[in-house]
Design an enzyme around this catalytic site. Structure first.
Site, short mmCIF file in Angstrom:
data_model
loop_
_atom_site.label_atom_id
_atom_site.label_comp_id
_atom_site.label_asym_id
_atom_site.label_seq_id
_atom_site.Cartn_x
_atom_site.Cartn_y
_atom_site.Cartn_z
N HIS A 203 0.75 -1.12 0.11
CA HIS A 203 -0.06 -0.14 0.03
C HIS A 203 0.87 1.38 -0.02
O HIS A 203 0.48 2.33 -0.61
CB HIS A 203 -1.23 -0.17 1.30
CG HIS A 203 -2.11 -0.86 0.75
ND1 HIS A 203 -2.27 -2.25 1.23
CD2 HIS A 203 -3.14 -0.83 0.03
CE1 HIS A 203 -3.32 -2.83 0.40
NE2 HIS A 203 -3.82 -2.07 -0.11
N GLU B 13 -10.58 -11.20 -6.13
CA GLU B 13 -9.33 -11.10 -5.58
C GLU B 13 -8.89 -12.04 -4.72
O GLU B 13 -7.67 -12.47 -4.24
CB GLU B 13 -8.97 -9.78 -4.73
CG GLU B 13 -9.82 -9.30 -3.62
CD GLU B 13 -9.46 -8.14 -2.76
OE1 GLU B 13 -8.33 -7.53 -3.05
OE2 GLU B 13 -10.22 -7.79 -2.02
N ASP C 118 -4.07 -8.59 -4.83
CA ASP C 118 -4.41 -9.67 -3.93
C ASP C 118 -4.31 -11.26 -4.75
O ASP C 118 -3.83 -12.16 -4.16
CB ASP C 118 -5.55 -9.56 -3.26
CG ASP C 118 -5.21 -8.71 -1.74
OD1 ASP C 118 -4.12 -8.93 -1.29
OD2 ASP C 118 -5.92 -7.57 -1.51
N CYS D 94 -9.08 -3.04 -10.76
CA CYS D 94 -8.59 -2.01 -10.05
C CYS D 94 -7.27 -2.40 -9.38
O CYS D 94 -6.58 -1.29 -8.58
CB CYS D 94 -9.62 -1.67 -8.88
SG CYS D 94 -10.23 -3.00 -7.79
C1 PEP Z 1 -6.19 -5.39 -4.96
O1 PEP Z 1 -6.09 -6.40 -4.09
O2 PEP Z 1 -5.73 -5.58 -6.21
C2 PEP Z 1 -6.77 -4.19 -4.42
C3 PEP Z 1 -7.00 -3.40 -5.65
O3 PEP Z 1 -6.91 -4.21 -3.19
P1 PEP Z 1 -5.89 -3.52 -2.24
O4 PEP Z 1 -4.57 -3.02 -3.10
O5 PEP Z 1 -6.39 -2.58 -1.63
O6 PEP Z 1 -5.79 -4.93 -1.57
MG MG Z 2 -7.10 -6.29 -2.21
#
Ligand code: PEP
Ligand code: MG
Length: 450
Positions: free
Chosen positions: A69, A311, A335, A382
């Protein structure tokens, strides 16, 4: 309130004393001198969120990966970052000149004059390339043969909606609502949450705004929720597992989301789904919240869409069933890659496994997109892979209809989408799907790049 504020003062004194005793310097990341390079062992999402973005020219950490993140936040802030540089804090001394090449993942301290010159030239051509992308501003996002796709942005807080709009996003494909919770000292109230969601909805006018419900857990800790320590938090009591188990708390968020839906095209998205029951349970809570709002006489969109992140391998395998009961999918490759390959997204020792080019991951993506499209729902992505220039033709061939990327990647993604016709993308993808290793896949995609 007063004592809570004093607690923060006491914590500061504690940090100061410890630093003195250990002979270390305390650095406030929210106020740094111009052109600073931050070199740290680990950068947590909350540290990154606080960072003085005007004055930070680069970030170097010893831990983490492309999709941790902190990396995602740095990318959204357009700060070059290189993660997982072993012994960076030992080898780089305060005050040294450092080059951070976020594109190649290279860090050079005390560069020779010729290297510095070469990098100054490189930075200039990078800036020129970026300026050339301006030609794509205000344009529709269409493939080479005129097929329209939606190009939206990922955001982490309501102000990011301005950044998304400035970069010409066509909406928001993922608002990570957990950052609202992480920035607060206690659970944000319904009104506080509503104000945040409404702000994004209003800023995006009638464009779609997908807001993900609290994705707590994993690397996103929220101290005041007092969650039990777990041996493996990435596979623990998190995200959509935590929320419906705390229905009264979850309903506060769902109600705030419903209220915001009266001000724009707000959609609700569930994180880390693995079963149909989780979707049903969350949707039942949405219905309860609607009834409460009816009783309170408060407006909301009665047809609000509820979709899920795909995911996990479980969600991928039952994507056909999920598509029957969800209004849309958004694939979370960050994920999905990790859980499919059993390789943590932030662990550099297994990063050779953690790649979207793995045949196992590509087959999963194909399955998810086709399952969703067969049932006529929107399938977006995403995860960071949505902005991967090499992967875009493959995603177009599979039939992805929404790309949700970091705001600074919008124009480049629009350009690459425009370079591929369906026929070309299909021909390449057919060959790619016959390959047996991630290396072969990457080599073929690189060779095919326009
Ligand atoms: C993902 O897992 O691809 C996602 C968009 O969510 P995060 O990165 O917040 O886990
Ligand atoms: Mg995720």
């Amino acid at each position: 309130e007063l004592f809570r504020e004093r607690a923060a003062d006491v914590a500061d004194v504690k940090t100061g004393l410890l630093a003195d005793l250990l002979g270390k310097q305390v650095v406030d990341l929210s106020s740094l001198p111009e052109n600073s390079i931050v070199v740290v062992e680990e950068l947590t999402p909350s540290m990154t969120a606080d960072i003085d973005k005007e004055n930070v020219a680069g970030i170097v950490t010893e831990t983490g990966g492309r999709t941790s993140h902190s990396a995602i936040i740095a990318r959204a802030l357009e700060i070059p970052a290189v993660l997982s540089v072993a012994d960076a804090t030992k080898n780089i001394k305060s005050g040294e000149m450092v080059i951070v090449d976020g594109t190649l993942g290279k860090v050079i301290n005390n560069p020779e004059d010729d290297v510095l010159e070469a990098y100054r030239a490189k930075a200039k051509s990078y800036a020129e390339e970026k300026a050339a992308l301006e030609a794509y501003r205000g344009k529709e996002t269409v493939t080479g043969d005129g097929e329209k796709v939606l190009l939206v942005a990922n955001i982490g807080n309501p102000d990011d909606a301005n950044v998304a709009a400035e970069h010409d996003a066509e909406g928001v494909g993922l608002f990570r609502s957990e950052f609202l919770f992480m920035d607060a000292k206690e659970l944000p109230t319904e009104d506080e949450q509503f104000a945040a969601y409404q702000k994004v909805a209003l800023r995006m006018k009638d464009e779609p705004v997908i807001i993900r419900t609290l994705d707590v857990g994993g690397d996103k800790e929220i101290p005041y929720l007092n969650l039990k320590k777990e041996e493996n938090p990435f596979m623990g009591f998190r995200a959509v597992r935590y929320c419906p188990n705390n229905p009264e708390q979850y309903k506060v968020q769902l109600t705030a989301l419903l209220r915001a839906s009266a001000f724009g095209d707000v959609k609700i998205m569930l994180p880390l789904v693995t079963t149909l029951d989780e979707v049903r349970q969350a949707k039942a809570l949405v219905e309860e919240c609607k009834k409460d709002l009816d009783e309170r006489g408060v407006a909301y969109n009665k047809d609000i869409e509820v979709g899920t992140m795909i995911e996990t391998p479980a969600a991928s395998l039952i994507a056909d069933d999920l598509a029957e009961e969800c209004d849309f999918f958004s694939i979370g490759t960050n994920d999905l890659i990790g859980y499919t390959m059993c390789a943590d997204r932030g662990n550099d020792r297994v990063s050779y496994l953690y790649t979207v080019y793995q045949p196992a991951v590509l087959r999963s993506l194909k399955r998810i997109i086709e399952s969703g499209r067969e049932k006529g729902i929107m399938v977006g992505m995403c995860g960071e892979a949505a902005a991967d220039p090499l992967l875009i033709p493959v995603l177009l061939s599979f039939g992805l209809n929404e790309f949700s990327v970091s705001a600074p990647s919008i124009l480049r993604t629009r350009k690459i989408i425009s370079e591929w016709t369906k026929e070309e993308a299909d021909a390449l993808t057919e060959k790619v799907m016959k390959l047996k290793t991630a290396t072969e896949v990457k080599v073929m995609l690189q060779a095919a790049q326009k």
